[in-house]
Scaffold this motif. Structure first.
Motif, PDB file in Angstrom:
ATOM      1  N   GLY A   1      28.449  58.080  -2.970  1.00 47.04           N
ATOM      2  CA  GLY A   1      27.239  57.254  -3.010  1.00 47.04           C
ATOM      3  C   GLY A   1      27.549  55.785  -2.822  1.00 47.04           C
ATOM      4  O   GLY A   1      26.839  55.074  -2.089  1.00 47.04           O
ATOM      5  N   ASN A   2      28.622  55.310  -3.464  1.00 48.77           N
ATOM      6  CA  ASN A   2      29.005  53.898  -3.334  1.00 48.77           C
ATOM      7  C   ASN A   2      29.450  53.549  -1.923  1.00 48.77           C
ATOM      8  O   ASN A   2      29.168  52.456  -1.422  1.00 48.77           O
ATOM      9  N   VAL A   3      30.151  54.474  -1.274  1.00 44.03           N
ATOM     10  CA  VAL A   3      30.599  54.239   0.115  1.00 44.03           C
ATOM     11  C   VAL A   3      29.380  54.113   1.035  1.00 44.03           C
ATOM     12  O   VAL A   3      29.281  53.181   1.841  1.00 44.03           O
ATOM     13  N   PHE A   4      28.428  55.044   0.915  1.00 48.24           N
ATOM     14  CA  PHE A   4      27.221  54.996   1.757  1.00 48.24           C
ATOM     15  C   PHE A   4      26.388  53.755   1.460  1.00 48.24           C
ATOM     16  O   PHE A   4      25.818  53.150   2.375  1.00 48.24           O
ATOM     17  N   ASN A   5      26.312  53.371   0.180  1.00 46.94           N
ATOM     18  CA  ASN A   5      25.579  52.148  -0.183  1.00 46.94           C
ATOM     19  C   ASN A   5      26.228  50.914   0.427  1.00 46.94           C
ATOM     20  O   ASN A   5      25.541  49.994   0.882  1.00 46.94           O
ATOM     21  N   PHE A   6      27.560  50.893   0.446  1.00 47.24           N
ATOM     22  CA  PHE A   6      28.301  49.774   1.030  1.00 47.24           C
ATOM     23  C   PHE A   6      27.959  49.658   2.517  1.00 47.24           C
ATOM     24  O   PHE A   6      27.685  48.559   3.022  1.00 47.24           O
ATOM     25  N   LEU A   7      27.975  50.794   3.215  1.00 46.57           N
ATOM     26  CA  LEU A   7      27.659  50.798   4.648  1.00 46.57           C
ATOM     27  C   LEU A   7      26.223  50.330   4.888  1.00 46.57           C
ATOM     28  O   LEU A   7      25.953  49.555   5.806  1.00 46.57           O
ATOM     29  N   SER A   8      25.313  50.814   4.051  1.00 44.81           N
ATOM     30  CA  SER A   8      23.905  50.431   4.181  1.00 44.81           C
ATOM     31  C   SER A   8      23.726  48.924   3.979  1.00 44.81           C
ATOM     32  O   SER A   8      22.937  48.281   4.685  1.00 44.81           O
ATOM     33  N   ALA A   9      24.466  48.354   3.028  1.00 42.39           N
ATOM     34  CA  ALA A   9      24.362  46.919   2.739  1.00 42.39           C
ATOM     35  C   ALA A   9      24.796  46.063   3.927  1.00 42.39           C
ATOM     36  O   ALA A   9      24.275  44.964   4.133  1.00 42.39           O
ATOM     37  N   LEU A  10      25.744  46.564   4.722  1.00 45.75           N
ATOM     38  CA  LEU A  10      26.173  45.832   5.921  1.00 45.75           C
ATOM     39  C   LEU A  10      24.987  45.624   6.864  1.00 45.75           C
ATOM     40  O   LEU A  10      24.835  44.565   7.477  1.00 45.75           O
ATOM     41  N   GLY A  11      24.140  46.660   6.985  1.00 45.57           N
ATOM     42  CA  GLY A  11      22.947  46.555   7.825  1.00 45.57           C
ATOM     43  C   GLY A  11      21.945  45.552   7.277  1.00 45.57           C
ATOM     44  O   GLY A  11      21.301  44.822   8.046  1.00 45.57           O
ATOM     45  N   ASP A  12      21.799  45.485   5.936  1.00 44.16           N
ATOM     46  CA  ASP A  12      20.899  44.503   5.319  1.00 44.16           C
ATOM     47  C   ASP A  12      21.308  43.082   5.687  1.00 44.16           C
ATOM     48  O   ASP A  12      20.466  42.234   5.997  1.00 44.16           O
ATOM     49  N   VAL A  13      22.611  42.816   5.621  1.00 43.43           N
ATOM     50  CA  VAL A  13      23.121  41.479   5.958  1.00 43.43           C
ATOM     51  C   VAL A  13      22.892  41.187   7.439  1.00 43.43           C
ATOM     52  O   VAL A  13      22.447  40.095   7.819  1.00 43.43           O
ATOM     53  N   ALA A  14      23.170  42.169   8.309  1.00 44.18           N
ATOM     54  CA  ALA A  14      22.989  41.979   9.755  1.00 44.18           C
ATOM     55  C   ALA A  14      21.533  41.670  10.096  1.00 44.18           C
ATOM     56  O   ALA A  14      21.253  40.844  10.966  1.00 44.18           O
ATOM     57  N   PHE A  15      20.603  42.332   9.382  1.00 42.25           N
ATOM     58  CA  PHE A  15      19.179  42.123   9.664  1.00 42.25           C
ATOM     59  C   PHE A  15      18.765  40.680   9.403  1.00 42.25           C
ATOM     60  O   PHE A  15      17.866  40.152  10.069  1.00 42.25           O
ATOM     61  N   ALA A  16      19.408  40.048   8.427  1.00 42.01           N
ATOM     62  CA  ALA A  16      19.006  38.693   8.041  1.00 42.01           C
ATOM     63  C   ALA A  16      19.268  37.664   9.143  1.00 42.01           C
ATOM     64  O   ALA A  16      18.625  36.615   9.174  1.00 42.01           O
ATOM     65  N   PHE A  17      20.207  37.954  10.042  1.00 43.80           N
ATOM     66  CA  PHE A  17      20.546  37.006  11.113  1.00 43.80           C
ATOM     67  C   PHE A  17      19.920  37.486  12.424  1.00 43.80           C
ATOM     68  O   PHE A  17      20.539  38.186  13.204  1.00 43.80           O
ATOM     69  N   ALA A  18      18.666  37.071  12.655  1.00 36.80           N
ATOM     70  CA  ALA A  18      17.875  37.751  13.695  1.00 36.80           C
ATOM     71  C   ALA A  18      17.389  36.868  14.838  1.00 36.80           C
ATOM     72  O   ALA A  18      16.587  37.316  15.634  1.00 36.80           O
ATOM     73  N   GLY A  19      17.834  35.641  14.946  1.00 35.71           N
ATOM     74  CA  GLY A  19      17.235  34.724  15.927  1.00 35.71           C
ATOM     75  C   GLY A  19      17.648  34.923  17.369  1.00 35.71           C
ATOM     76  O   GLY A  19      17.000  34.415  18.285  1.00 35.71           O
ATOM     77  N   HIS A  20      18.735  35.661  17.605  1.00 37.69           N
ATOM     78  CA  HIS A  20      19.300  35.746  18.956  1.00 37.69           C
ATOM     79  C   HIS A  20      18.364  36.418  19.961  1.00 37.69           C
ATOM     80  O   HIS A  20      18.423  36.121  21.152  1.00 37.69           O
ATOM     81  N   ASN A  21      17.547  37.325  19.495  1.00 43.62           N
ATOM     82  CA  ASN A  21      16.743  38.137  20.418  1.00 43.62           C
ATOM     83  C   ASN A  21      15.624  37.367  21.092  1.00 43.62           C
ATOM     84  O   ASN A  21      15.099  37.803  22.106  1.00 43.62           O
ATOM     85  N   VAL A  22      15.243  36.237  20.528  1.00 44.08           N
ATOM     86  CA  VAL A  22      14.194  35.428  21.162  1.00 44.08           C
ATOM     87  C   VAL A  22      14.676  34.013  21.485  1.00 44.08           C
ATOM     88  O   VAL A  22      13.894  33.171  21.899  1.00 44.08           O
ATOM     89  N   VAL A  23      15.985  33.761  21.339  1.00 42.37           N
ATOM     90  CA  VAL A  23      16.488  32.386  21.503  1.00 42.37           C
ATOM     91  C   VAL A  23      16.315  31.872  22.937  1.00 42.37           C
ATOM     92  O   VAL A  23      15.968  30.707  23.147  1.00 42.37           O
ATOM     93  N   LEU A  24      16.530  32.720  23.936  1.00 43.20           N
ATOM     94  CA  LEU A  24      16.392  32.273  25.325  1.00 43.20           C
ATOM     95  C   LEU A  24      14.927  32.004  25.672  1.00 43.20           C
ATOM     96  O   LEU A  24      14.618  31.056  26.401  1.00 43.20           O
ATOM     97  N   GLU A  25      14.032  32.858  25.148  1.00 41.71           N
ATOM     98  CA  GLU A  25      12.595  32.625  25.366  1.00 41.71           C
ATOM     99  C   GLU A  25      12.165  31.298  24.746  1.00 41.71           C
ATOM    100  O   GLU A  25      11.342  30.576  25.308  1.00 41.71           O
ATOM    101  N   ILE A  26      12.727  30.973  23.578  1.00 41.35           N
ATOM    102  CA  ILE A  26      12.392  29.708  22.911  1.00 41.35           C
ATOM    103  C   ILE A  26      12.977  28.537  23.695  1.00 41.35           C
ATOM    104  O   ILE A  26      12.307  27.534  23.942  1.00 41.35           O
ATOM    105  N   GLN A  27      14.240  28.673  24.139  1.00 37.68           N
ATOM    106  CA  GLN A  27      14.883  27.601  24.908  1.00 37.68           C
ATOM    107  C   GLN A  27      14.159  27.361  26.230  1.00 37.68           C
ATOM    108  O   GLN A  27      14.136  26.239  26.737  1.00 37.68           O
TER     109      GLN A  27
END
Length: 398
Positions: free
Chosen positions: A175-201
């Motif tokens: 359970g702890n191993v799977f929770n650790f992996l899941s938490a990596l996705g939570d952190v990745a989600f927080a950094f989300a600006g790249h997908n619209v950066v060129l449209e903004i620029q």
């Protein structure tokens, strides 16, 4: 840059633990700032041409057809994924606001609150372009800074719980191993600006003497300073105060002062109203272009109306059916955000600029690619397990 993903960071910290949590947060901040710099630089790397869309950059690097197939599916997954998560976030925050302001009122289903939030977008989705949502976007930015500050200040004011526990959330190693992996996705989600950066620029004027990358980079620096001021206090103070009992949305863990908790949740609603549109605009643009160019449909107000209403209805339906904020946050963070945010800009950079093998640029890009790929593979595994566990006891449309 500061999205609703910040509210899931204390929960991610509770799954990662102090040491790994701090390291992964700092690494993510550095890597995503570096890849964002690359995208800003590549926007006008060909004299007289601007790559206004992520897929145009991909086509320049990998070829007309391959570039589309590499970038567009990933970009669509990110944008649709964010909109689904924001539907759930908006509904949950509206419900929390209602329950906090009127604790003695009759309980209303979360389903209805998500539908109320979705109904707002049936109207807003007909705004024509990024420039037309400037006011909404500005309000959203102010709100995100406000509710992030409220989240960590209210947590700090509450003080560390007497029975706080920093041990792993799960009782088993698996359970702890799977929770650790899941938490990596939570952190990745927080950094989300790249997908619209060129449209903004693309909305910034540019001349050979004053290229758009200069003001854009200044904007990125300010954005990342704000990201640091929001993400690090929220994640660390939230975890320190609540330990492993923190909710997947830290505002749901706070109960007092009631007026402040209610205000913070209202700020979240205003923020995700604006952010939903920022991520929906490129989808509208892509689907409408596809309908006209590939399906030979006549461009009209009616076509636009049907496409936009259908998209909002789809994201609302998925949000109502599977309102698992934490699970979706982690799944989309790993599966969709890791490629477009952590390593795809590096692959494009290597393909176009071809830095000398074993040079600093070559090493830096390959390290980002390897870490990003590991994140993309591992995070969705943990997230899917959490979604399945949540769905087992969940009553649909409850």
């Amino acid at each position: 840059m500061v999205g609703a993903g910040v509210l899931g960071l204390p929960y991610a910290m509770s799954q990662l633990g102090w040491g790994p949590g701090v390291v992964i947060m700092v690494l993510s901040w550095i890597i995503t700032l570096y890849t964002l710099w690359q995208m800003v630089e590549m926007h006008e790397m060909v004299p007289g041409k601007r790559f206004d869309r992520y897929h145009e950059l991909g086509q320049h690097a990998f070829g007309e057809k391959l570039g589309l197939w590499i970038v567009v599916p990933q970009q669509l997954m990110v944008e649709v994924g964010v909109n689904i998560v924001y539907m759930i976030t908006g509904g949950k925050s509206l419900k929390k606001f209602h329950d906090t302001v009127c604790p003695s009122c009759k309980q209303i289903k979360l389903t209805y609150f998500i539908m109320i939030f979705g109904s707002i977008h049936f109207v807003l989705s007909h705004l024509p372009s990024f420039n037309s949502i400037t006011g909404i976007s500005l309000a959203a930015a102010a709100m995100s800074l406000s509710y992030s500050t409220i989240a960590w200040v209210a947590s700090a004011h509450k003080g560390v719980k007497p029975d706080v526990d920093y041990s792993p959330r799960a009782s088993t190693t698996t359970g702890n191993v799977f929770n650790f992996l899941s938490a990596l996705g939570d952190v990745a989600f927080a950094f989300a600006g790249h997908n619209v950066v060129l449209e903004i620029q693309a909305t910034i004027p540019s001349t050979p003497e004053k290229p758009s990358k200069k003001p854009m980079w200044k904007g990125v620096i300010v954005a990342y300073a704000v990201v640091a001021l929001c993400y690090f206090p929220v994640s660390m103070i939230g975890y320190r105060v609540f330990g492993n009992s923190v909710e997947d949305n830290v505002l749901l863990s706070l109960e007092k002062p009631r007026w402040l908790v209610a205000t913070a949740n209202l700020f979240v609603v205003i923020h995700v109203i604006g952010s939903y549109q920022v991520f929906a605009m490129p989808v509208f643009d892509m689907v409408e272009a596809w309908a006209v160019m590939k399906m030979n449909m006549k461009p009209s107000s009616f076509l636009r109306f049907i496409i936009r209403i259908s998209y909002v209805a789809l994201t609302m339906f998925i949000g109502v059916t599977f309102p698992f904020f934490g699970g979706f946050l982690s799944f989309f963070g790993g599966f969709a955000f890791a490629p477009t945010t952590y390593y795809l800009p590096c692959i494009i950079w290597l393909a176009i600029y071809k830095p000398r093998r074993f040079s600093l640029s070559w090493f830096t890009n390959w390290i980002c690619i390897i870490l990003g790929f590991i994140l993309m593979v591992l995070a969705p595994i943990g997230a899917l397990r959490n979604i399945i566990l949540q769905a087992k006891d969940f009553k649909f449309y409850s």
